[in-house]
Design a protein around this motif. Sequence first.
Motif, PDB file in Angstrom:
ATOM      1  N   GLN A   2       0.834  -1.202   0.000  1.00  0.00           N
ATOM      2  CA  GLN A   2       0.000   0.000   0.000  1.00  0.00           C
ATOM      3  C   GLN A   2       0.866   1.248   0.000  1.00  0.00           C
ATOM      4  O   GLN A   2       1.892   1.299   0.685  1.00  0.00           O
ATOM      5  CB  GLN A   2      -0.910   0.031   1.223  1.00  0.00           C
ATOM      6  CG  GLN A   2      -2.091  -0.925   1.153  1.00  0.00           C
ATOM      7  CD  GLN A   2      -3.139  -0.642   2.218  1.00  0.00           C
ATOM      8  OE1 GLN A   2      -2.816  -0.141   3.283  1.00  0.00           O
ATOM      9  NE2 GLN A   2      -4.378  -0.946   1.918  1.00  0.00           N
ATOM     10  N   LEU A   3       0.454   2.227  -0.801  1.00  0.00           N
ATOM     11  CA  LEU A   3       1.012   3.566  -0.747  1.00  0.00           C
ATOM     12  C   LEU A   3      -0.169   4.516  -0.634  1.00  0.00           C
ATOM     13  O   LEU A   3      -1.109   4.444  -1.428  1.00  0.00           O
ATOM     14  CB  LEU A   3       1.831   3.899  -1.990  1.00  0.00           C
ATOM     15  CG  LEU A   3       3.117   3.114  -2.188  1.00  0.00           C
ATOM     16  CD1 LEU A   3       2.898   1.902  -3.082  1.00  0.00           C
ATOM     17  CD2 LEU A   3       4.207   4.002  -2.788  1.00  0.00           C
ATOM     18  N   ASP A  30      14.412  -0.964   0.070  1.00  0.00           N
ATOM     19  CA  ASP A  30      14.798  -1.608  -1.187  1.00  0.00           C
ATOM     20  C   ASP A  30      14.248  -0.902  -2.418  1.00  0.00           C
ATOM     21  O   ASP A  30      14.577  -1.268  -3.549  1.00  0.00           O
ATOM     22  CB  ASP A  30      14.315  -3.058  -1.218  1.00  0.00           C
ATOM     23  CG  ASP A  30      15.122  -3.967  -0.308  1.00  0.00           C
ATOM     24  OD1 ASP A  30      14.683  -5.112  -0.086  1.00  0.00           O
ATOM     25  OD2 ASP A  30      16.181  -3.517   0.182  1.00  0.00           O
ATOM     26  N   TYR A  31      13.398   0.105  -2.203  1.00  0.00           N
ATOM     27  CA  TYR A  31      12.706   0.731  -3.319  1.00  0.00           C
ATOM     28  C   TYR A  31      12.933   2.242  -3.350  1.00  0.00           C
ATOM     29  O   TYR A  31      12.930   2.898  -2.306  1.00  0.00           O
ATOM     30  CB  TYR A  31      11.200   0.477  -3.226  1.00  0.00           C
ATOM     31  CG  TYR A  31      10.810  -0.939  -3.565  1.00  0.00           C
ATOM     32  CD1 TYR A  31      10.937  -1.951  -2.626  1.00  0.00           C
ATOM     33  CD2 TYR A  31      10.316  -1.247  -4.826  1.00  0.00           C
ATOM     34  CE1 TYR A  31      10.586  -3.249  -2.945  1.00  0.00           C
ATOM     35  CE2 TYR A  31       9.952  -2.543  -5.148  1.00  0.00           C
ATOM     36  CZ  TYR A  31      10.084  -3.549  -4.195  1.00  0.00           C
ATOM     37  OH  TYR A  31       9.743  -4.828  -4.525  1.00  0.00           O
ATOM     38  N   ALA A  32      13.068   2.757  -4.562  1.00  0.00           N
ATOM     39  CA  ALA A  32      12.981   4.195  -4.742  1.00  0.00           C
ATOM     40  C   ALA A  32      11.512   4.602  -4.651  1.00  0.00           C
ATOM     41  O   ALA A  32      10.619   3.854  -5.071  1.00  0.00           O
ATOM     42  CB  ALA A  32      13.537   4.594  -6.109  1.00  0.00           C
ATOM     43  N   ILE A  33      11.276   5.784  -4.114  1.00  0.00           N
ATOM     44  CA  ILE A  33       9.921   6.327  -4.043  1.00  0.00           C
ATOM     45  C   ILE A  33       9.870   7.582  -4.910  1.00  0.00           C
ATOM     46  O   ILE A  33      10.649   8.523  -4.703  1.00  0.00           O
ATOM     47  CB  ILE A  33       9.513   6.682  -2.601  1.00  0.00           C
ATOM     48  CG1 ILE A  33       9.664   5.474  -1.673  1.00  0.00           C
ATOM     49  CG2 ILE A  33       8.073   7.206  -2.591  1.00  0.00           C
ATOM     50  CD1 ILE A  33       8.767   4.306  -1.983  1.00  0.00           C
ATOM     51  N   ALA A  97       6.412   3.303  -5.902  1.00  0.00           N
ATOM     52  CA  ALA A  97       7.616   2.610  -5.453  1.00  0.00           C
ATOM     53  C   ALA A  97       8.113   1.683  -6.544  1.00  0.00           C
ATOM     54  O   ALA A  97       7.321   1.014  -7.216  1.00  0.00           O
ATOM     55  CB  ALA A  97       7.329   1.815  -4.185  1.00  0.00           C
ATOM     56  N   GLY A  98       9.437   1.640  -6.715  1.00  0.00           N
ATOM     57  CA  GLY A  98       9.985   0.761  -7.728  1.00  0.00           C
ATOM     58  C   GLY A  98      11.492   0.628  -7.628  1.00  0.00           C
ATOM     59  O   GLY A  98      12.152   1.456  -7.006  1.00  0.00           O
ATOM     60  N   ASP A 110       6.666  -0.139  -9.692  1.00  0.00           N
ATOM     61  CA  ASP A 110       5.873  -1.354  -9.512  1.00  0.00           C
ATOM     62  C   ASP A 110       4.562  -1.107  -8.774  1.00  0.00           C
ATOM     63  O   ASP A 110       3.559  -1.770  -9.045  1.00  0.00           O
ATOM     64  CB  ASP A 110       6.692  -2.386  -8.726  1.00  0.00           C
ATOM     65  CG  ASP A 110       7.996  -2.728  -9.424  1.00  0.00           C
ATOM     66  OD1 ASP A 110       9.056  -2.621  -8.779  1.00  0.00           O
ATOM     67  OD2 ASP A 110       7.945  -3.100 -10.608  1.00  0.00           O
ATOM     68  N   PHE A 111       4.600  -0.200  -7.824  1.00  0.00           N
ATOM     69  CA  PHE A 111       3.444   0.009  -6.954  1.00  0.00           C
ATOM     70  C   PHE A 111       3.068   1.479  -6.943  1.00  0.00           C
ATOM     71  O   PHE A 111       3.946   2.349  -6.870  1.00  0.00           O
ATOM     72  CB  PHE A 111       3.767  -0.452  -5.527  1.00  0.00           C
ATOM     73  CG  PHE A 111       4.373  -1.832  -5.444  1.00  0.00           C
ATOM     74  CD1 PHE A 111       5.648  -2.011  -4.924  1.00  0.00           C
ATOM     75  CD2 PHE A 111       3.671  -2.935  -5.884  1.00  0.00           C
ATOM     76  CE1 PHE A 111       6.210  -3.269  -4.847  1.00  0.00           C
ATOM     77  CE2 PHE A 111       4.224  -4.203  -5.820  1.00  0.00           C
ATOM     78  CZ  PHE A 111       5.500  -4.374  -5.300  1.00  0.00           C
TER      79      PHE A 111
END
Length: 122
Positions: A2-3, A30-33, A97-98, A110-111
Motif C-alpha cells: 500500500q502507498l 529496497d525501493y525508490a519512491i 515505489a519501484g 511497480d506500486f
Amino acid sequence: VQLQASGGGLVHPGGSLRLTCETSGFTFNDYAIGWFRQVPGKEREGVSCITNGDGTDLYGPSVKGRFTVSRDTAKNTVYLQMSVLKPEDTAVYYCAAGGVTTWSLSYEYDFWGQGTLVTVSS
C-alpha cells in the motif's frame, strides 16, 4: 502493498504544501519512491524521487529549487515539501515505489498509490 498519498488541497500562488506518502507491505529501503503528477489530457510527469539506499533526492526541471523530497525510514514514509507554488503545479499527485533505473519513467515503478489533488489558485 500500500502507498497512501495525502496532504493535497487548495493553496494560493506562492504558498506551500507538504504531501505525505505512507507505505506498507514491502521492504521500504529496497525501493525508490517517486512522486508524479498528472493533469487531464496530459502524460504523467515525474516530479521527484528519493532513491533506495543512500536516499539521493532527484527533481524534475519544473520543480527543482522549489520542492524538496525527504523520507523517514522509521515510519516508511516519504514527504514532498512544495514551496513557491504556481498555478501550473495544479495536478493530481501520486507516489510510487519501484526498483528504477530512470526515476522519471512511470513504467519503471511497480506500486502506486491513489492520488491527492493539489490546486494552486487565487
